[in-house]
Design an enzyme around this catalytic site. Structure first.
Site, PDB file in Angstrom:
ATOM      1  N   ARG A 139       0.845  -1.191   0.000  1.00  0.00           N
ATOM      2  CA  ARG A 139       0.000   0.000   0.000  1.00  0.00           C
ATOM      3  C   ARG A 139       0.880   1.241   0.000  1.00  0.00           C
ATOM      4  O   ARG A 139       2.099   1.162   0.042  1.00  0.00           O
ATOM      5  CB  ARG A 139      -0.923  -0.005   1.225  1.00  0.00           C
ATOM      6  CG  ARG A 139      -0.213   0.053   2.564  1.00  0.00           C
ATOM      7  CD  ARG A 139      -1.211  -0.070   3.704  1.00  0.00           C
ATOM      8  NE  ARG A 139      -0.561   0.058   5.006  1.00  0.00           N
ATOM      9  CZ  ARG A 139      -1.200  -0.091   6.164  1.00  0.00           C
ATOM     10  NH1 ARG A 139      -2.488  -0.401   6.170  1.00  0.00           N
ATOM     11  NH2 ARG A 139      -0.552   0.053   7.310  1.00  0.00           N
ATOM     12  N   ASP A 179       6.213  -7.382   1.204  1.00  0.00           N
ATOM     13  CA  ASP A 179       5.599  -6.717   2.363  1.00  0.00           C
ATOM     14  C   ASP A 179       5.359  -7.764   3.439  1.00  0.00           C
ATOM     15  O   ASP A 179       5.418  -8.973   3.167  1.00  0.00           O
ATOM     16  CB  ASP A 179       4.276  -6.045   1.975  1.00  0.00           C
ATOM     17  CG  ASP A 179       3.998  -4.783   2.776  1.00  0.00           C
ATOM     18  OD1 ASP A 179       3.953  -4.876   4.020  1.00  0.00           O
ATOM     19  OD2 ASP A 179       3.813  -3.710   2.174  1.00  0.00           O
ATOM     20  N   ASP A 217       9.974  -9.527   5.646  1.00  0.00           N
ATOM     21  CA  ASP A 217      10.233  -8.593   6.737  1.00  0.00           C
ATOM     22  C   ASP A 217      11.633  -8.054   6.496  1.00  0.00           C
ATOM     23  O   ASP A 217      12.622  -8.775   6.656  1.00  0.00           O
ATOM     24  CB  ASP A 217      10.150  -9.319   8.079  1.00  0.00           C
ATOM     25  CG  ASP A 217      10.447  -8.407   9.273  1.00  0.00           C
ATOM     26  OD1 ASP A 217      11.040  -7.330   9.082  1.00  0.00           O
ATOM     27  OD2 ASP A 217      10.087  -8.791  10.411  1.00  0.00           O
ATOM     28  N   VAL A 218      11.738  -6.791   6.113  1.00  0.00           N
ATOM     29  CA  VAL A 218      13.017  -6.245   5.654  1.00  0.00           C
ATOM     30  C   VAL A 218      14.078  -6.206   6.742  1.00  0.00           C
ATOM     31  O   VAL A 218      15.276  -6.065   6.442  1.00  0.00           O
ATOM     32  CB  VAL A 218      12.846  -4.837   5.059  1.00  0.00           C
ATOM     33  CG1 VAL A 218      11.984  -4.885   3.805  1.00  0.00           C
ATOM     34  CG2 VAL A 218      12.280  -3.857   6.093  1.00  0.00           C
ATOM     35  N   ASN A 235      11.692   0.819   0.017  1.00  0.00           N
ATOM     36  CA  ASN A 235      10.605   1.726   0.393  1.00  0.00           C
ATOM     37  C   ASN A 235      10.017   1.435   1.769  1.00  0.00           C
ATOM     38  O   ASN A 235       9.464   2.322   2.412  1.00  0.00           O
ATOM     39  CB  ASN A 235       9.498   1.638  -0.667  1.00  0.00           C
ATOM     40  CG  ASN A 235       8.223   2.338  -0.215  1.00  0.00           C
ATOM     41  OD1 ASN A 235       8.134   3.560  -0.192  1.00  0.00           O
ATOM     42  ND2 ASN A 235       7.224   1.541   0.157  1.00  0.00           N
ATOM     43  N   TYR A 290      12.616   8.286  13.602  1.00  0.00           N
ATOM     44  CA  TYR A 290      12.287   8.325  12.176  1.00  0.00           C
ATOM     45  C   TYR A 290      13.242   9.258  11.432  1.00  0.00           C
ATOM     46  O   TYR A 290      13.820   8.886  10.398  1.00  0.00           O
ATOM     47  CB  TYR A 290      10.841   8.776  11.992  1.00  0.00           C
ATOM     48  CG  TYR A 290      10.386   8.844  10.552  1.00  0.00           C
ATOM     49  CD1 TYR A 290      10.119   7.691   9.830  1.00  0.00           C
ATOM     50  CD2 TYR A 290      10.230  10.070   9.913  1.00  0.00           C
ATOM     51  CE1 TYR A 290       9.701   7.747   8.511  1.00  0.00           C
ATOM     52  CE2 TYR A 290       9.807  10.143   8.594  1.00  0.00           C
ATOM     53  CZ  TYR A 290       9.553   8.981   7.891  1.00  0.00           C
ATOM     54  OH  TYR A 290       9.146   9.056   6.582  1.00  0.00           O
ATOM     55  N   LYS A 319      16.048   8.172   8.562  1.00  0.00           N
ATOM     56  CA  LYS A 319      15.968   8.682   7.195  1.00  0.00           C
ATOM     57  C   LYS A 319      17.223   9.473   6.815  1.00  0.00           C
ATOM     58  O   LYS A 319      17.646   9.462   5.648  1.00  0.00           O
ATOM     59  CB  LYS A 319      14.709   9.540   7.029  1.00  0.00           C
ATOM     60  CG  LYS A 319      13.416   8.735   7.100  1.00  0.00           C
ATOM     61  CD  LYS A 319      13.323   7.692   5.989  1.00  0.00           C
ATOM     62  CE  LYS A 319      12.002   6.969   5.966  1.00  0.00           C
ATOM     63  NZ  LYS A 319      11.880   6.012   4.853  1.00  0.00           N
ATOM     64  N   THR A 323      -0.719   9.216   2.395  1.00  0.00           N
ATOM     65  CA  THR A 323      -0.751   7.755   2.432  1.00  0.00           C
ATOM     66  C   THR A 323      -1.167   7.330   3.840  1.00  0.00           C
ATOM     67  O   THR A 323      -1.203   8.154   4.758  1.00  0.00           O
ATOM     68  CB  THR A 323       0.642   7.155   2.117  1.00  0.00           C
ATOM     69  OG1 THR A 323       1.551   7.511   3.177  1.00  0.00           O
ATOM     70  CG2 THR A 323       1.185   7.668   0.792  1.00  0.00           C
TER      71      THR A 323
END
Length: 267
Positions: A16, A37, A60-61, A87, A159, A163, A196
């Protein structure tokens, strides 16, 4: 135009949001897309909707063993990889586990955000490089950073940190591949407010939601949220052969937010 014809591309967190939009755009441009995902039902549904040349792989990354297994599957099934979009990401605010400011965020929450966002990107780059080297592929790695990777975010310390690290690691990967004479490019994208599901916990509900949305819109020179399709379009460019001289670049998609302050003009 089939700008991505004959390319096998993995998109993480693709069930999504931005990942879904990227998967749709890549598929329209002729790529074989691997939708990954932890949201299994949504990911399978998207792959089924797209049909031919679309596959779902549960991933699961943050788990290296799963990256290893997927890399083996990609080699066996497609004999290679031409692109990766790292992503998958979380803000840490999804679970309402507590504050995320630098004074009060728990070490557990800090680690959880970095495990998905930063470890996931590191592992993706690691295994993409190895597989692209093995099959001598011209490759494009796209890392999804954020506007939050360029400025401080007091209420989302983990976060923002993750990033920012993704932004820097992108350049390290690009330089390493060049040093190794590998035809692999690595670039980062820095979206701001793209509407999103990841925004839902931050917007709130009812009147507060509307107030928060209006405040975000007012702070943007273009007076609106960005759209998933606008991020996907940039990803298509970076994944295509049109961008073969773009490497270690960072592209902001923010409506001008990072350009500086501006004064809202009244009508």
């Amino acid at each position: 135009m089939a700008r991505l014809k004959d390319k096998v591309i993995v998109i993480t967190g693709a069930a999504r949001g931005i990942g879904e939009g990227v998967a749709r755009a890549f598929h329209e441009e002729g790529a074989t897309v691997i939708i990954t995902d932890i949201l299994v039902d949504e990911g399978k549904a998207l792959a089924a909707e797209l049909g031919e040349q679309a596959y779902f792989y549960e991933l699961d990354v943050s788990q290296e063993r799963q990256w290893q297994d997927m890399s083996d599957w990609l080699y066996t099934t497609f004999n290679g990889l031409h692109g990766l979009v790292n992503n998958a990401g979380i803000t840490g605010l999804e679970t309402h586990s507590g504050p995320h400011d630098p004074e009060h965020v728990s070490l557990e929450d800090w680690h959880r955000v970095h495990a998905v966002n930063l470890d996931g990107t590191f592992l993706g780059c690691k295994y993409a490089i190895q597989l692209m080297r093995k099959t001598k592929s011209n490759g494009s790695i796209i890392n999804m950073s954020s506007r939050s990777g360029l400025v401080g975010i007091p209420g989302a310390a983990a976060y923002a940190s993750s990033k920012a690290a993704i932004r820097n690691h992108t350049k390290t990967v690009a330089l390493y591949c060049a040093q190794q004479n590998l035809p692999i490019r690595c670039n980062s994208i820095h979206p701001a407010a793209i509407m999103t599901p990841i925004w839902e916990p931050m917007l709130g509900e009812g009147e507060q939601r509307e107030q928060n949305m209006q405040a975000i819109i007012a702070s943007c020179p273009m007076h609106r949220f960005g759209e998933v399709s606008e991020v996907a379009a940039v990803c298509v460019l970076l994944a295509s052969d049109e961008a073969n001289y773009m490497n270690a670049s960072e592209l902001t998609i923010d409506g001008g937010v990072l350009a500086g302050s501006f004064k809202v003009q009244s009508d």
